[in-house]
Design a protein around this motif. Structure first.
Motif, PDB file in Angstrom:
ATOM      1  N   VAL A   1       0.850  -1.192   0.000  1.00 52.32           N
ATOM      2  CA  VAL A   1       0.000   0.000   0.000  1.00 52.32           C
ATOM      3  C   VAL A   1       0.890   1.248   0.000  1.00 52.32           C
ATOM      4  O   VAL A   1       1.883   1.311   0.712  1.00 52.32           O
ATOM      5  N   PHE A   2       0.533   2.185  -0.868  1.00 51.46           N
ATOM      6  CA  PHE A   2       1.142   3.515  -0.864  1.00 51.46           C
ATOM      7  C   PHE A   2       0.184   4.420  -0.107  1.00 51.46           C
ATOM      8  O   PHE A   2      -1.017   4.428  -0.380  1.00 51.46           O
ATOM      9  N   THR A   3       0.700   5.183   0.849  1.00 54.17           N
ATOM     10  CA  THR A   3      -0.159   6.096   1.602  1.00 54.17           C
ATOM     11  C   THR A   3       0.419   7.508   1.556  1.00 54.17           C
ATOM     12  O   THR A   3       1.639   7.699   1.499  1.00 54.17           O
ATOM     13  N   CYS A   4      -0.496   8.455   1.595  1.00 56.37           N
ATOM     14  CA  CYS A   4      -0.128   9.866   1.666  1.00 56.37           C
ATOM     15  C   CYS A   4      -1.047  10.494   2.709  1.00 56.37           C
ATOM     16  O   CYS A   4      -2.247  10.211   2.745  1.00 56.37           O
ATOM     17  N   ALA A   5      -0.488  11.337   3.563  1.00 53.81           N
ATOM     18  CA  ALA A   5      -1.274  11.954   4.629  1.00 53.81           C
ATOM     19  C   ALA A   5      -1.890  13.285   4.207  1.00 53.81           C
ATOM     20  O   ALA A   5      -2.704  13.834   4.931  1.00 53.81           O
ATOM     21  N   GLY A   6      -1.520  13.793   3.036  1.00 57.22           N
ATOM     22  CA  GLY A   6      -2.081  15.066   2.581  1.00 57.22           C
ATOM     23  C   GLY A   6      -1.132  15.801   1.659  1.00 57.22           C
ATOM     24  O   GLY A   6      -0.064  15.305   1.317  1.00 57.22           O
ATOM     25  N   ALA A   7      -1.530  16.998   1.244  1.00 61.26           N
ATOM     26  CA  ALA A   7      -0.838  17.765   0.206  1.00 61.26           C
ATOM     27  C   ALA A   7       0.649  18.007   0.492  1.00 61.26           C
ATOM     28  O   ALA A   7       1.449  18.043  -0.431  1.00 61.26           O
ATOM     29  N   ASP A   8       1.030  18.180   1.740  1.00 58.85           N
ATOM     30  CA  ASP A   8       2.434  18.470   2.059  1.00 58.85           C
ATOM     31  C   ASP A   8       3.196  17.235   2.524  1.00 58.85           C
ATOM     32  O   ASP A   8       4.314  17.356   3.025  1.00 58.85           O
ATOM     33  N   SER A   9       2.610  16.063   2.344  1.00 59.89           N
ATOM     34  CA  SER A   9       3.224  14.821   2.822  1.00 59.89           C
ATOM     35  C   SER A   9       3.865  14.035   1.690  1.00 59.89           C
ATOM     36  O   SER A   9       3.485  14.178   0.532  1.00 59.89           O
ATOM     37  N   ASP A  10       4.822  13.190   2.067  1.00 55.15           N
ATOM     38  CA  ASP A  10       5.441  12.269   1.116  1.00 55.15           C
ATOM     39  C   ASP A  10       4.555  11.043   0.941  1.00 55.15           C
ATOM     40  O   ASP A  10       3.738  10.725   1.803  1.00 55.15           O
ATOM     41  N   TRP A  11       4.769  10.347  -0.168  1.00 52.40           N
ATOM     42  CA  TRP A  11       4.144   9.034  -0.358  1.00 52.40           C
ATOM     43  C   TRP A  11       5.033   8.000   0.333  1.00 52.40           C
ATOM     44  O   TRP A  11       6.256   8.046   0.227  1.00 52.40           O
ATOM     45  N   ARG A  12       4.403   7.078   1.049  1.00 54.74           N
ATOM     46  CA  ARG A  12       5.114   6.011   1.745  1.00 54.74           C
ATOM     47  C   ARG A  12       4.628   4.669   1.208  1.00 54.74           C
ATOM     48  O   ARG A  12       3.446   4.504   0.927  1.00 54.74           O
ATOM     49  N   LEU A  13       5.545   3.730   1.090  1.00 54.97           N
ATOM     50  CA  LEU A  13       5.234   2.365   0.673  1.00 54.97           C
ATOM     51  C   LEU A  13       5.362   1.451   1.876  1.00 54.97           C
ATOM     52  O   LEU A  13       6.387   1.473   2.571  1.00 54.97           O
ATOM     53  N   CYS A  14       4.329   0.635   2.120  1.00 52.64           N
ATOM     54  CA  CYS A  14       4.372  -0.390   3.168  1.00 52.64           C
ATOM     55  C   CYS A  14       4.150  -1.751   2.517  1.00 52.64           C
ATOM     56  O   CYS A  14       3.213  -1.920   1.731  1.00 52.64           O
ATOM     57  N   ASN A  15       5.006  -2.706   2.830  1.00 54.61           N
ATOM     58  CA  ASN A  15       4.848  -4.067   2.335  1.00 54.61           C
ATOM     59  C   ASN A  15       3.877  -4.804   3.250  1.00 54.61           C
ATOM     60  O   ASN A  15       4.180  -5.077   4.402  1.00 54.61           O
ATOM     61  N   THR A  16       2.700  -5.126   2.719  1.00 55.99           N
ATOM     62  CA  THR A  16       1.696  -5.871   3.475  1.00 55.99           C
ATOM     63  C   THR A  16       1.620  -7.329   3.020  1.00 55.99           C
ATOM     64  O   THR A  16       0.782  -8.082   3.502  1.00 55.99           O
TER      65      THR A  16
END
Length: 135
Positions: free
Chosen positions: A73-88
């Motif tokens: 899953v790629f997640t972003c917390a909002g406009a000023d946030s980075d995209w993060r990848l989590c291996n599920t």
């Protein structure tokens, strides 16, 4: 610069984000597998990829039972946030530098092109192409 309102989350046809991406706001993520992909501007969002076409945005390894139904899953917390990848998923995700992202681990996806590989055996591997538009 393209406003976020003019670029909603959207399905992408098969093709490589490494080659080209349409005009998009800074921070937009493009994720593509062999069957197509998805693009999302930097909003509060969870973009899923894996084997189960019905429950993910980007199908990957759909004919390979070793790939998890929801592998990452790629997640972003909002406009000023980075995209993060989590291996599920159960298998590690290989990063461009050869490092492995293990189950439950996460990392920031930097702007630019990032190829990710899920290898289910010596003969089978699945490419997930990612591009984040530079800010």
């Amino acid at each position: 610069m393209l406003p976020y309102a003019d670029f909603p989350p959207q399905v992408l046809p098969p093709g490589s984000p490494g080659d080209r991406v349409p005009p998009a706001p800074p921070g937009t993520i493009f994720v593509l597998g062999t069957e197509g992909g998805y693009a999302v501007p930097p909003l509060r969002y969870k973009l899923l990829f894996g084997r189960d076409r019905e429950s993910v945005h980007v199908p990957v390894g759909t004919d390979d039972p070793i790939v998890s139904r929801r592998h990452g899953v790629f997640t972003c917390a909002g406009a000023d946030s980075d995209w993060r990848l989590c291996n599920t998923g159960q298998l590690p995700i290989e990063l461009p530098d050869g490092a492995l992202l293990l189950t439950g681990h996460e990392r920031i996806i930097e702007p630019g092109y990032t190829p990710l590989v899920i290898s289910s055996s010596k003969q089978r591997s699945h490419l997930v192409e990612v591009r984040v538009v530079d800010r």
